[in-house]
Design a protein around this motif. Structure first.
Motif, PDB file in Angstrom:
ATOM      1  N   VAL A  22      35.718  39.065  26.800  1.00  0.00           N
ATOM      2  CA  VAL A  22      36.175  38.054  27.765  1.00  0.00           C
ATOM      3  C   VAL A  22      37.339  38.610  28.583  1.00  0.00           C
ATOM      4  CG1 VAL A  22      37.269  35.785  28.009  1.00  0.00           C
ATOM      5  CG2 VAL A  22      35.376  36.104  26.393  1.00  0.00           C
ATOM      6  N   LEU A  23      38.325  39.181  27.884  1.00  0.00           N
ATOM      7  CA  LEU A  23      39.482  39.749  28.586  1.00  0.00           C
ATOM      8  C   LEU A  23      39.067  40.872  29.531  1.00  0.00           C
ATOM      9  CD1 LEU A  23      42.064  39.838  25.673  1.00  0.00           C
ATOM     10  CD2 LEU A  23      42.114  38.352  27.691  1.00  0.00           C
ATOM     11  N   ASP A  24      38.158  41.728  29.098  1.00  0.00           N
ATOM     12  CA  ASP A  24      37.689  42.823  29.949  1.00  0.00           C
ATOM     13  C   ASP A  24      37.072  42.284  31.236  1.00  0.00           C
ATOM     14  OD1 ASP A  24      38.553  44.654  28.078  1.00  0.00           O
ATOM     15  OD2 ASP A  24      36.545  45.120  27.313  1.00  0.00           O
ATOM     16  N   ALA A  25      36.298  41.211  31.125  1.00  0.00           N
ATOM     17  CA  ALA A  25      35.672  40.626  32.318  1.00  0.00           C
ATOM     18  C   ALA A  25      36.723  40.048  33.263  1.00  0.00           C
ATOM     19  CB  ALA A  25      34.667  39.550  31.913  1.00  0.00           C
ATOM     20  N   VAL A  26      37.707  39.363  32.704  1.00  0.00           N
ATOM     21  CA  VAL A  26      38.776  38.790  33.536  1.00  0.00           C
ATOM     22  C   VAL A  26      39.553  39.905  34.223  1.00  0.00           C
ATOM     23  CG1 VAL A  26      40.966  37.526  33.493  1.00  0.00           C
ATOM     24  CG2 VAL A  26      38.995  36.666  32.199  1.00  0.00           C
ATOM     25  N   PHE A  27      39.947  40.928  33.453  1.00  0.00           N
ATOM     26  CA  PHE A  27      40.751  41.998  34.033  1.00  0.00           C
ATOM     27  C   PHE A  27      39.956  42.864  35.005  1.00  0.00           C
ATOM     28  CE2 PHE A  27      43.454  41.260  30.159  1.00  0.00           C
ATOM     29  CZ  PHE A  27      44.448  40.592  30.867  1.00  0.00           C
ATOM     30  N   ALA A  28      38.669  42.969  34.809  1.00  0.00           N
ATOM     31  CA  ALA A  28      37.834  43.690  35.786  1.00  0.00           C
ATOM     32  C   ALA A  28      37.844  42.946  37.115  1.00  0.00           C
ATOM     33  CB  ALA A  28      36.411  43.856  35.263  1.00  0.00           C
ATOM     34  N   ASP A  29      37.717  41.620  37.045  1.00  0.00           N
ATOM     35  CA  ASP A  29      37.762  40.802  38.264  1.00  0.00           C
ATOM     36  C   ASP A  29      39.126  40.913  38.945  1.00  0.00           C
ATOM     37  OD1 ASP A  29      37.009  38.703  40.190  1.00  0.00           O
ATOM     38  OD2 ASP A  29      38.368  37.447  39.032  1.00  0.00           O
ATOM     39  N   VAL A  30      40.181  40.728  38.157  1.00  0.00           N
ATOM     40  CA  VAL A  30      41.534  40.814  38.715  1.00  0.00           C
ATOM     41  C   VAL A  30      41.784  42.218  39.264  1.00  0.00           C
ATOM     42  CG1 VAL A  30      44.002  40.710  38.172  1.00  0.00           C
ATOM     43  CG2 VAL A  30      42.436  38.986  37.240  1.00  0.00           C
ATOM     44  N   GLY A  31      41.373  43.235  38.508  1.00  0.00           N
ATOM     45  CA  GLY A  31      41.569  44.609  38.960  1.00  0.00           C
ATOM     46  C   GLY A  31      40.890  44.885  40.277  1.00  0.00           C
ATOM     47  N   SER A  32      39.666  44.421  40.439  1.00  0.00           N
ATOM     48  CA  SER A  32      38.970  44.663  41.710  1.00  0.00           C
ATOM     49  C   SER A  32      39.648  43.913  42.845  1.00  0.00           C
ATOM     50  CB  SER A  32      37.483  44.295  41.608  1.00  0.00           C
ATOM     51  OG  SER A  32      37.314  42.919  41.426  1.00  0.00           O
ATOM     52  N   ARG A  33      40.179  42.737  42.561  1.00  0.00           N
ATOM     53  CA  ARG A  33      40.854  41.967  43.609  1.00  0.00           C
ATOM     54  C   ARG A  33      42.178  42.604  44.025  1.00  0.00           C
ATOM     55  NH1 ARG A  33      40.768  35.852  41.776  1.00  0.00           N
ATOM     56  NH2 ARG A  33      41.824  35.632  43.785  1.00  0.00           N
ATOM     57  N   VAL A  34      42.962  43.092  43.059  1.00  0.00           N
ATOM     58  CA  VAL A  34      44.233  43.706  43.443  1.00  0.00           C
ATOM     59  C   VAL A  34      44.010  45.080  44.071  1.00  0.00           C
ATOM     60  CG1 VAL A  34      45.654  42.357  41.859  1.00  0.00           C
ATOM     61  CG2 VAL A  34      44.817  44.575  41.138  1.00  0.00           C
ATOM     62  N   GLU A  35      42.966  45.785  43.637  1.00  0.00           N
ATOM     63  CA  GLU A  35      42.631  47.051  44.307  1.00  0.00           C
ATOM     64  C   GLU A  35      42.214  46.792  45.751  1.00  0.00           C
ATOM     65  OE1 GLU A  35      39.736  48.751  41.632  1.00  0.00           O
ATOM     66  OE2 GLU A  35      41.264  50.023  40.693  1.00  0.00           O
ATOM     67  N   ALA A  36      41.433  45.737  45.981  1.00  0.00           N
ATOM     68  CA  ALA A  36      41.033  45.382  47.344  1.00  0.00           C
ATOM     69  C   ALA A  36      42.246  45.009  48.196  1.00  0.00           C
ATOM     70  CB  ALA A  36      40.027  44.228  47.318  1.00  0.00           C
TER      71      ALA A  36
END
Length: 128
Positions: free
Chosen positions: A69-83
């Motif tokens: 669950v955490l990996d999915a959340v952080f993947a989403d957040v990571g892609s958003r902050v990278e963008a």
């Protein structure tokens, strides 16, 4: 204390925001900082098994299910902050940080802090 804005622009302490609002506010802050010329690095911190288990969708405390669950959340957040223009360093599951290095469910002890500091210094030095 960090104060961010809610979706409608009202200031709100981070802890008072719904998790989605917190993420939106943090991504907005990153975009604003990058827009102002600040180099931003977002670090995904290590989690203890107990902390990860709290996110088990079945409520059984399984750290593997919780980490998914955490990996999915952080993947989403990571892609958003990278963008938004930030770098992301994911140290959440680094093999150098082991369970015995946590003093409680969310904080490292002195040994863990020393290991994390060395890891973070190396990762930051390697950034362009």
């Amino acid at each position: 204390r960090v104060v961010l804005a809610t979706g409608d622009g009202r200031p709100a302490p981070v802890g008072a925001l719904h998790p989605e609002e917190r993420i939106d506010a943090a991504v907005g802050l990153v975009a604003s900082l990058v827009g102002d010329g600040v180099d931003v690095v977002v670090v995904v911190m290590p989690h203890s098994d107990v902390r990860a288990g709290a996110f088990d969708p079945d409520g059984e405390g399984d750290p593997v299910a919780g980490r998914a669950v955490l990996d999915a959340v952080f993947a989403d957040v990571g892609s958003r902050v990278e963008a938004a223009g930030a770098e992301v360093l994911d140290l959440s599951d680094h093999p150098s940080i082991v369970e015995e290095m946590f003093r409680d469910t969310g904080h490292l002890n002195a040994e863990g802090a020393a290991v994390l500091t060395a890891l973070l210094a190396g990762e930051l030095a390697a950034l362009p």
